[in-house]
Design an enzyme around this catalytic site. Structure first.
Site, PDB file in Angstrom:
ATOM      1  N   LYS A  25     -24.095  12.221   8.692  1.00 32.52           N
ATOM      2  CA  LYS A  25     -24.103  13.028   9.899  1.00 32.52           C
ATOM      3  C   LYS A  25     -23.026  12.473  10.832  1.00 32.52           C
ATOM      4  CE  LYS A  25     -25.316  14.504  14.092  1.00 32.52           C
ATOM      5  NZ  LYS A  25     -24.711  13.984  15.359  1.00 32.52           N
TER       6      LYS A  25
ATOM      7  N   SER B 177     -27.892   4.976  20.134  1.00 36.25           N
ATOM      8  CA  SER B 177     -28.646   4.653  21.343  1.00 36.25           C
ATOM      9  C   SER B 177     -30.116   4.442  21.040  1.00 36.25           C
ATOM     10  CB  SER B 177     -28.492   5.777  22.366  1.00 36.25           C
ATOM     11  OG  SER B 177     -29.169   6.941  21.919  1.00 36.25           O
TER      12      SER B 177
ATOM     13  N   GLY C 141     -31.941   8.033  21.259  1.00 41.88           N
ATOM     14  CA  GLY C 141     -31.690   8.873  20.097  1.00 41.88           C
ATOM     15  C   GLY C 141     -32.277   8.290  18.833  1.00 41.88           C
TER      16      GLY C 141
ATOM     17  N   GLU D 156     -30.143   0.678  14.162  1.00 50.04           N
ATOM     18  CA  GLU D 156     -29.620  -0.315  15.106  1.00 50.04           C
ATOM     19  C   GLU D 156     -29.502   0.390  16.444  1.00 50.04           C
ATOM     20  OE1 GLU D 156     -25.450  -2.247  16.337  1.00 50.04           O
ATOM     21  OE2 GLU D 156     -25.777  -2.163  14.169  1.00 50.04           O
TER      22      GLU D 156
ATOM     23  N   CYS E  94     -21.829  -3.221  20.141  1.00 49.55           N
ATOM     24  CA  CYS E  94     -23.272  -3.477  20.091  1.00 49.55           C
ATOM     25  C   CYS E  94     -23.590  -4.953  20.294  1.00 49.55           C
ATOM     26  CB  CYS E  94     -23.844  -2.998  18.761  1.00 49.55           C
ATOM     27  SG  CYS E  94     -22.991  -3.640  17.315  1.00 49.55           S
TER      28      CYS E  94
ATOM     29  N   GLU F 179     -30.016  -2.665  28.185  1.00 49.88           N
ATOM     30  CA  GLU F 179     -28.596  -2.536  27.859  1.00 49.88           C
ATOM     31  C   GLU F 179     -27.936  -1.472  28.720  1.00 49.88           C
ATOM     32  OE1 GLU F 179     -25.903  -2.055  23.828  1.00 49.88           O
ATOM     33  OE2 GLU F 179     -27.669  -0.774  24.054  1.00 49.88           O
TER      34      GLU F 179
END
Length: 549
Positions: A174, A230, A233, A253, A290, A380
């Site tokens: 995707k 995120s 999501g 992650e 990240c 974050e």
């Protein structure tokens, strides 16, 4: 080739982060019928892909690596137009992407990833032990979600794709909407390379659009999901994967603070060096890594504020990747700055003009403020901002670290001459992070056998696994044990003669030698492997494919 969808309602557009202008032609979203056809094709490819010999599977990975290098100039130009990441970042990232494909190819040929294990029968054991033989086998079609911040290494041909293919699993990718044109072309390059190297039809495809992503996670053909993105999501997709009639693994992650600590001795010895290294790390990639250190603990009276501010002002910060990230950064950094007790060392400011530009920000608090507002401060913020936390003593520091959520990394800037603090920090970060660094900075993740890129929630949904490094392949394999199965019916990888020549563990001892049993003569190793047409099945499962691995 990558599916081209016509007639879809949704279209995705790339934008130049420097100007905000549209880039390239619109990419249509994948409609439900096409998504279903792609997923079914992947399911049909699963058996034939698993049937390829290990050298053939490795050849697929090497073919993709070669194709990426052959098209590097074209792909880098497309990615730069949609990400503004420029040089040397993009050439280096494409080279890393090709290299990790080749590393997985080496691992496939070496064969230990199969974890072939043989425990011979022992009637004298308590309880008596039967003949047990265990092997890891491909799960089946895998859905991979590309990330925004790495258009090559964590995108179409990135680590999740490489590790799934190495495991013998078809991939439906995707694409990320931040670089749709790059994704289309990279997908075409990957699909063509796989087809030319002999991959079964349906081994790889790219789909586009939010609804396509949700449909992919819930499609019955999909057996696992790899995701980088995120927290919000990822959590939504994780819940979809878990609520299926047949729940599947979701390897996400999501978000990470990546705390760093500088001890008093380290600040005294090399404070200026620490300040420079920290700023370089939290502003690297415009704070969109990240592994960005989002929190730095410094001892009270560190006297590094001016050095930190000057280095932050001097840092080169490229535009953020898209308008959504820029809006999220602007809102997030101002929310952090508005928390009572937060002091702006470098106050948030807005970049005027076109594009998605952003300025760095640096905020400071003491530990009591952090404790009182942990929920607001310990989250974050994607972009070039970090939080300095000043601690009075070791006890206060360790109490503050207990509040930290799970992270991908934990960094210690310390001196071995200190009596106890570094050891206590090492223990604390070992409980909260997947990778613990000593006198380094977390941005920059080597791709190797020993690497671990994961961590406790919310860093990942599955802290037992990594998304970087060779052991990432383990996510897309499942173990099967065979009890008292006749040698002639056993998978080739588990037969007495070890016709594949794999490294195995026999009665707990690593070896690649044939198994000799008093009640069973070793099976002969045939002079040469039959063709795939003659076997038509997985060479790890079926006999007669000697010489592989």
């Amino acid at each position: 080739m990558t599916e081209q969808v016509v007639g879809a309602a949704e279209e995705l557009r790339g934008y130049d982060p420097r100007t905000g202008a549209e880039v390239g032609s619109p990419v249509p979203a994948t409609d439900p019928a096409t998504l279903d056809a792609v997923a079914r094709a992947a399911a049909e490819a699963a058996g034939p892909l698993a049937a390829l010999g290990l050298p053939e599977r490795a050849g697929l990975l090497r073919a993709v690596a070669t194709a990426l290098r052959e098209h590097d100039a074209e792909l880098i130009a497309l990615a730069d137009a949609e990400t503004a990441l420029g040089s040397p970042r993009l050439p280096g990232e494409l080279a890393r992407t090709a290299a990790q494909l080749e590393l997985f190819a080496d691992a496939v040929e070496e064969g230990s990833f199969c974890e072939a294990t043989v425990d011979l029968p022992d009637p004298g054991a308590t309880p008596p032990r039967p003949d047990l033989r265990r092997l890891l086998l491909p799960l089946g079609p895998v859905a991979v979600f590309a990330a925004s911040n790495f258009p090559f290494a964590f995108s179409v041909a990135g680590g999740d794709t490489a590790s799934a293919l190495a495991a013998g699993c078809p991939v439906v990718l995707k694409a990320h909407p931040s670089h749709p044109v790059t994704s289309v072309r990279t997908g075409e390059v990957v699909a063509a390379a796989l087809a030319a190297a002999g991959a079964p039809a349906g081994t790889f495809a790219v789909v586009h659009g939010e609804q396509a992503g949700r449909d992919l996670v819930t499609h019955p053909a999909i057996t696992a999901v790899g995701f980088t993105g995120s927290l919000g999501g990822g959590r939504a997709l994780f819940d979809l994967a878990s609520s299926r009639p047949d729940p599947i693994p979701f390897y996400g992650e999501l978000g990470s603070l990546n705390p760093a600590v500088a001890t008093p001795a380290a600040v005294a010895v090399r404070g200026a060096e620490i300040a420079k290294g920290f700023v370089g790390s939290y502003t690297m990639g415009s704070g969109q890594f990240c592994t960005k250190p989002g929190v730095l603990f410094l001892p009270t009276g560190h006297a590094l504020a001016e050095a930190l501010v000057q280095a932050s002002r001097a840092a080169t910060v490229a535009p953020l990747l898209n308008a959504r990230i820029r809006a999220g950064y602007d809102a997030g950094v101002r929310e952090l700055a508005a928390v009572p007790g937060v002091r702006p060392l470098l106050a948030p400011s807005t970049v005027d003009g076109p594009g998605f530009g952003a300025n760095p920000a640096l905020l400071a608090v003491d530990v009591p403020t952090l404790v009182g507002h942990a929920d607001e401060l310990l989250r974050e913020c994607f972009g070039p901002v970090s939080l300095i936390v000043e601690y009075a003593d070791a006890d206060e520091l360790l109490r503050a670290i207990e509040l930290l959520p799970g992270s991908l990394t934990g960094t210690i800037q310390g001196e071995e001459s200190e009596p106890e603090l570094p050891a206590a920090l090492l223990e604390a970060f070992t409980e909260r992070a997947g990778r613990v660094l000593w006198n380094g900075w977390p941005t920059g993740v080597a791709v190797s056998w020993a690497q671990h890129h994961g961590g406790p929630w919310p860093a990942t949904t599955a802290p037992l696994f990594t998304s970087v490094g060779v052991t990432a392949i383990r996510r897309f394999l499942r173990p099967v044990a065979y009890q008292d199965v006749p040698d002639s019916l056993l998978p080739a990888a588990l037969q007495d003669a070890n016709p594949l020549g794999l490294p195995r563990r026999v009665n707990g001892v690593p070896t690649d030698a044939p198994v000799t049993r008093p009640d069973r003569a070793p099976a002969p190793i045939e002079a040469g492997p039959p063709t795939r047409a003659a076997t038509g099945t997985n060479p790890l499962i079926n006999a007669g494919t000697g010489g592989e691995g």
